[in-house]
Design an enzyme around this catalytic site. Structure first.
Site, short mmCIF file in Angstrom:
data_model
loop_
_atom_site.label_atom_id
_atom_site.label_comp_id
_atom_site.label_asym_id
_atom_site.label_seq_id
_atom_site.Cartn_x
_atom_site.Cartn_y
_atom_site.Cartn_z
N LYS A 53 0.62 -1.22 -0.18
CA LYS A 53 -0.25 -0.20 0.15
C LYS A 53 0.68 1.03 -0.03
O LYS A 53 0.62 2.62 -0.47
CB LYS A 53 -0.87 -0.26 1.41
CG LYS A 53 -1.96 1.12 1.15
CD LYS A 53 -3.01 0.42 2.37
CE LYS A 53 -3.99 1.59 2.46
NZ LYS A 53 -5.34 1.60 3.48
N SER A 60 3.80 -2.80 9.88
CA SER A 60 3.25 -2.45 10.76
C SER A 60 5.51 -3.11 11.43
O SER A 60 4.97 -3.09 12.32
CB SER A 60 2.24 -3.25 11.03
OG SER A 60 1.25 -2.35 11.68
N THR A 61 5.49 -3.64 10.66
CA THR A 61 6.36 -5.35 10.91
C THR A 61 7.39 -3.59 11.84
O THR A 61 8.22 -4.04 12.69
CB THR A 61 7.24 -5.01 9.65
OG1 THR A 61 6.40 -7.02 9.82
CG2 THR A 61 8.48 -6.48 10.48
N ARG A 62 7.94 -3.12 10.83
CA ARG A 62 8.98 -1.67 11.21
C ARG A 62 8.49 -1.55 12.70
O ARG A 62 9.80 -0.69 13.04
CB ARG A 62 9.36 -1.17 10.34
CG ARG A 62 8.33 0.06 10.10
CD ARG A 62 8.98 1.39 9.25
NE ARG A 62 7.98 1.90 8.80
CZ ARG A 62 8.10 3.80 9.12
NH1 ARG A 62 9.44 3.74 9.23
NH2 ARG A 62 7.19 4.35 9.02
N TRP A 63 7.82 -1.62 13.41
CA TRP A 63 6.98 -0.61 14.05
C TRP A 63 6.91 -1.57 16.06
O TRP A 63 6.96 -1.30 16.88
CB TRP A 63 5.52 -0.17 14.42
CG TRP A 63 5.97 1.38 13.10
CD1 TRP A 63 4.93 1.02 12.11
CD2 TRP A 63 6.49 2.16 13.44
NE1 TRP A 63 5.01 2.12 11.17
CE2 TRP A 63 6.24 3.27 11.84
CE3 TRP A 63 6.73 3.25 14.08
CZ2 TRP A 63 5.90 4.05 11.83
CZ3 TRP A 63 7.63 4.53 14.20
CH2 TRP A 63 6.90 4.99 13.23
N GLU A 132 8.86 -11.26 28.55
CA GLU A 132 7.70 -9.78 28.07
C GLU A 132 7.10 -10.84 28.76
O GLU A 132 7.10 -12.00 29.41
CB GLU A 132 7.79 -9.64 26.78
CG GLU A 132 8.79 -8.98 25.96
CD GLU A 132 7.96 -8.56 24.69
OE1 GLU A 132 7.25 -9.03 24.55
OE2 GLU A 132 9.42 -7.79 24.41
N HIS A 252 -2.46 -2.89 23.48
CA HIS A 252 -1.64 -2.29 24.07
C HIS A 252 -1.87 -1.36 25.22
O HIS A 252 -1.64 -0.56 25.76
CB HIS A 252 0.20 -1.78 23.30
CG HIS A 252 1.20 -2.49 23.82
ND1 HIS A 252 1.97 -1.60 24.69
CD2 HIS A 252 2.58 -2.84 23.19
CE1 HIS A 252 2.85 -2.54 25.00
NE2 HIS A 252 3.26 -3.06 23.81
N ARG A 301 -1.21 -9.33 28.34
CA ARG A 301 -1.29 -7.80 28.02
C ARG A 301 -2.86 -7.63 28.59
O ARG A 301 -3.31 -6.53 28.61
CB ARG A 301 -1.30 -7.69 26.59
CG ARG A 301 0.38 -7.31 26.40
CD ARG A 301 0.50 -7.19 25.35
NE ARG A 301 2.14 -7.01 24.38
CZ ARG A 301 2.65 -6.76 23.62
NH1 ARG A 301 1.58 -7.17 22.34
NH2 ARG A 301 4.00 -6.77 23.08
N HIS A 362 -4.41 -2.08 19.53
CA HIS A 362 -2.76 -2.68 19.08
C HIS A 362 -2.28 -3.74 18.08
O HIS A 362 -2.18 -3.77 17.07
CB HIS A 362 -2.15 -3.15 20.33
CG HIS A 362 -0.63 -3.25 19.97
ND1 HIS A 362 0.86 -2.49 19.61
CD2 HIS A 362 -0.03 -4.31 20.50
CE1 HIS A 362 1.86 -3.13 19.24
NE2 HIS A 362 1.73 -4.13 20.25
N ARG A 397 -2.82 -12.32 22.34
CA ARG A 397 -1.79 -12.03 22.09
C ARG A 397 -0.89 -12.87 23.53
O ARG A 397 -0.76 -11.85 24.22
CB ARG A 397 -1.36 -11.65 20.66
CG ARG A 397 0.12 -12.52 20.17
CD ARG A 397 0.78 -11.09 19.28
NE ARG A 397 0.38 -9.72 19.64
CZ ARG A 397 1.34 -8.86 19.71
NH1 ARG A 397 2.39 -10.00 19.49
NH2 ARG A 397 1.89 -7.46 19.77
#
Length: 840
Positions: A53, A60-63, A132, A252, A301, A362, A397
């Site tokens: 796009k 989103s991956t890079r974030w 985590e 999140h 979470r 999130h 998740r």
């Protein structure tokens, strides 16, 4: 005036250009690029196209800050990762999918590193692992401190650049193309001015993979980038695909609070910050998570987000704080450089100040329903990553499982498409499909209503108001022109409508779905999935119930490598043989309806026990949860005559009705384990392993092979597709062993190949072809020793046929790797186990 229907097709100009590909992947995050790369590896001659796009790096991956969860520590295990994932998923994870994730995850992560991804390492060069929320082990790898996603994206983009994969950037996918048989055969898309092609076009393809990421932009405040408008889920609904569990949107818990009017993409404060020791406090400085969960600030979470919302409501504040001041400046700058810089950019110094945080939308745990190979309900259409609902995440998740899911299921999808190599027909128009578009000006209204009515806190009234607002948003007084803004608004409204419908229907609180008017989890009514489809009448919801197994039993079965759903199906088959509609007439006649009792499951002979969790699950399932059990020993333990293995408590009628069915399974599996243990003892001190064969009773293979493991043995092939085994008849049919070997290698390049031989002179030709394992069928001890000398560790060797307990050690001492004993599962005598009723 009634609201118009949700469009089944987007209004758009006819395609002005068409290109073709063997495979088209929509999306360029970890999921999409991994599918494309793996397929290009499997079929170097294939044409693969990626449609994205924005630019390749904009998803989103890079974030993603925290990292990737995988079992890499020798002290960790896939079973523990599986259990942590199931616990976070609150009863709705699909166990086979989770098992695939945790067992194949380490290999998928290593392949990512082979493609160039560089993760943080310690002074010895070992990968740094952190923890985590929801994880009970350190199993999170990270890069650049808190820039894992950016490093993953960089590595994948560079890997794609080195291939022939074609990329179309600045392209918004519109709708799916299907042939006369309903098989996906391509997509329509609009390429914006910056792209390689302008205007609406079409990509014809043999298979389509949706990897479009999430739908966080359906809310006013989110961690998702601007491109995350639910395009893939909306396309799937319009194409007739099933979408599952959209109500489970993960918020999140720690997003940087920028003020009460902040909207759009908000900065994330990674869970890894709490994993490294930061903690949450309210406005008075109280650490409120200590009393909220045993893991405190590292709880799953959904639990942390709910605790934050409760504390905000109790204290009348609009945020809480994260305290990481004890880290010191060096740790903030080296371990969390991105977060440190973002905080400073907004006037907050985390080295000396508390960091204001609040939950925000999130991650979507639900999405397009997909099986273990990413296949959706529309043939030829696959879904991978956040757009998919594989069953891995359940109702919530587990942290850092998302990038791992993209890697693992990308490999599975590429392999499935390659194996099937579909050839759909030409696209045909969908007759009577309702078209239309939503006014782009409705977008902010949709987001506002979703944040107010379907956010972290939900209720019947808030969801009803959101649903009314969404229906109103479909209507517009003016004609809406087809363009990017109206297509995105239509996608957002479509996804929001399905999400609200599911959230309104699920009247319970589970995982990331929190109903204030139904604050408790309700396994009786809601232990199942909500499937959404789009019809002319709107969104249609269908409830799909899951098993009635206690969660700890389901986790134990999964940890043993068993599929709880398959075990429940076995229960139903076995119980149906024992019970008609009338039921257990003797118990009904002799035992008062309200009588309760306890009964002991007792060993009547010495042996090795196997199947206690299976038996406990049957007692629970057969009684509708009225029977409970306490196990006193563990599967695989040696037990003595008279020893109590398990105590079952509940209605006496239910106890005696389920008794025989439970004991049938328990005595048989314990018999298999006991016989296996005898064989294992017979070869003790040698390097040989005892393993089973496919000589199992119909429907009991997985359970019987589990029992072999309890007895100390190892498993051979679970099925005819797990590995190739070339036998004499295959050699005859193919025209020779070399021909058979080459045919298998060409058709299934990634499968291990085993070859069965019955003469010494057959071994060398088989080795020359590259056999990884040779099965010595009915060899004498002398010939077995000769074979071991001849092979010289160039392949693994198995001895089978004609073996006895008396000869086992002699065979094992020749140096073979395995002794295959079909009798372990085929004819093991049952271990005598009984159920003794203590009394009413």
């Amino acid at each position: 005036m009634s609201s118009p229907a949700i469009p089944a097709r987007l209004t758009a100009p006819d395609p002005g250009w068409t290109v073709s590909a063997d495979l088209v992947v929509v999306g360029s995050g970890v999921a999409g690029l991994s599918v494309a790369l793996r397929y290009a590896e499997l079929d170097p001659a294939a044409s693969v196209m990626v449609v994205t796009k924005d630019v390749l790096a904009a998803g989103s991956t890079r974030w993603a800050q925290g990292g990737i969860a995988a079992v890499l520590d020798p002290g960790d295990s896939p079973g523990e990762h599986l259990t942590d994932t199931l616990t976070a998923g609150v009863g709705l994870c699909d166990v086979p999918a989770v098992r695939a994730l945790v067992t194949e995850g380490p290999g998928a992560l290593r392949r990512l590193m082979e493609r160039g991804a560089r993760f943080d390492r310690d002074a010895r060069g070992e990968l740094q692992l952190t923890r985590e929320g929801g994880h009970r082990r350190d199993r999170i790898v990270h890069a650049g401190g808190d820039a894992t996603g950016a490093e993953v994206q960089r590595a994948l983009i560079e890997a794609v650049a080195a291939t022939r994969i074609d990329v179309i950037e600045h392209a918004l996918v519109l709708d799916l193309l299907t042939d006369a048989d309903g098989h996906a055969c391509g997509i329509t898309l609009h390429v914006m001015g910056e792209g390689a092609r302008d205007g609406v076009g079409a990509v014809r393809a043999n298979a389509v993979v949706l990897a479009t990421g999430g739908m966080g932009q359906v809310y006013a405040a989110t961690t998702n980038p601007a491109v995350s408008t639910g395009d893939g889920v909306a396309l799937a609904l319009r194409a007739g695909a099933v979408v599952r569990d959209l109500e489970f949107v993960q918020f999140h818990p720690t997003v940087l609070w920028l003020g009460e009017d902040a909207t759009g993409q908000q900065p994330l404060v990674s869970e890894a910050v709490r994993g490294e020791g930061a903690f949450l406090v309210d406005k008075t400085g109280e650490r409120f998570m200590r009393d909220a969960h045993e893991l405190a600030d590292l709880a799953p979470r959904d639990i942390v987000a709910k605790a934050i919302m409760r504390r905000m409501r109790e204290t009348g504040t609009d945020h809480v704080h994260l305290d990481g001041r004890h880290f010191g400046a060096d740790k903030w700058r080296t371990r969390f450089p991105t977060i440190h810089a973002v905080c400073l950019e907004h006037g907050i110094d985390p080295v000396t100040q508390l960091v204001p945080v609040v939950p925000a939308a999130h991650y979507a745990s639900g999405g397009v329903r997909a099986d273990l190979y990413g296949r959706t309900s529309v043939p030829g259409l696959y879904a991978c990553g956040e757009v998919a609902c594989t069953g891995v995440h359940g109702a919530n998740r587990l942290a850092s499982n998302s990038l791992l899911e993209g890697l693992v299921f990308a490999d599975r999808i590429a392999g499935d498409v390659h194996a099937r190599r579909p050839r759909p027909g030409p696209p045909v128009p969908r007759a009577g499909a309702v078209t239309g578009l939503v006014d782009p000006r409705a977008r902010t209204r949709v987001q506002g209503h979703m944040s107010r009515g379907a956010s972290v806190l939900r209720s019947r009234d808030s969801l009803a108001e959101a649903a009314r607002a969404l229906r109103d948003a479909r209507w517009t007084p003016v004609a809406v022109e087809p363009r990017t803004e109206s297509w995105e608004a239509t996608n957002l409204l479509t996804v929001a409508s399905a999400l609200v419908a599911a959230a309104a229907l699920r009247e319970e609180t589970r995982g990331s779905h929190w109903r204030e008017d139904h604050p408790d989890r309700d396994d009786t009514r809601w232990l199942g999935h909500l499937d959404a489809t789009l019809s002319e009448e709107g969104i249609i919801m269908t409830y799909r119930a899951r098993t009635t197994l206690p969660q700890h039993v389901e986790a134990d079965l999964a940890g043993a490598g068993l599929d709880p759903a398959a075990v429940v199906a076995l229960y139903d088959t076995a119980l149906a043989e024992d019970l008609s509609e009338v039921g257990d007439v003797t118990s009904l006649a002799t035992i008062p309806a309200g009588q309760r009792a306890a009964a002991d499951v007792v060993a009547r002979a010495d042996g090795v026990v196997s199947g206690l969790a299976v038996a406990e699950g049957l007692f629970a399932h057969a009684s509708g949860g009225r029977l409970t059990a306490e196990r006193h020993v563990k599967d695989g333990e040696r037990v003595s005559r008279g020893e109590v293995l398990m105590t079952v408590t509940g209605p006496t009628r239910d106890l005696l009705t389920a008794e025989r069915t439970a004991l049938n399974i328990l005595t048989h599996l314990s018999g298999v384990a006991t016989m296996t243990a005898r064989w294992v003892r017979a070869v003790e001190g040698t390097a040989a392993c005892i393993r089973d064969s496919r000589k199992t009773l119909p429907g009991l293979r997985a359970l019987e092979k589990y029992a072999v493991r309890c007895g100390g043995g190892v498993n051979h092939r679970m099925s005819l597709s797990a590995a190739a085994l070339i036998k004499d008849n295959h050699v005859v049919a193919a025209g020779g062993v070399a021909e058979a070997f080459r045919a298998v290698r060409e058709a299934y390049p990634d499968l291990p190949i085993e070859v069965e031989v019955d003469r010494i002179d057959q071994i060398e030709p088989v080795l020359a072809e590259g056999a990884e394992e040779i099965l010595l069928d009915n060899f004498s001890v002398k010939d077995t020793a000769t074979a071991v000398t001849l092979v010289k560790n160039r392949a693994r060797l198995e001895a089978s046929g004609g073996l006895t307990l008396e000869s086992a050690r002699d065979v094992a001492e020749t140096g073979v790797d395995y002794l295959s004993v079909g009798a372990l599962t085929h004819s093991a005598p049952a271990l005598d186990i009984a159920l003794d009723l203590r009394g009413a």
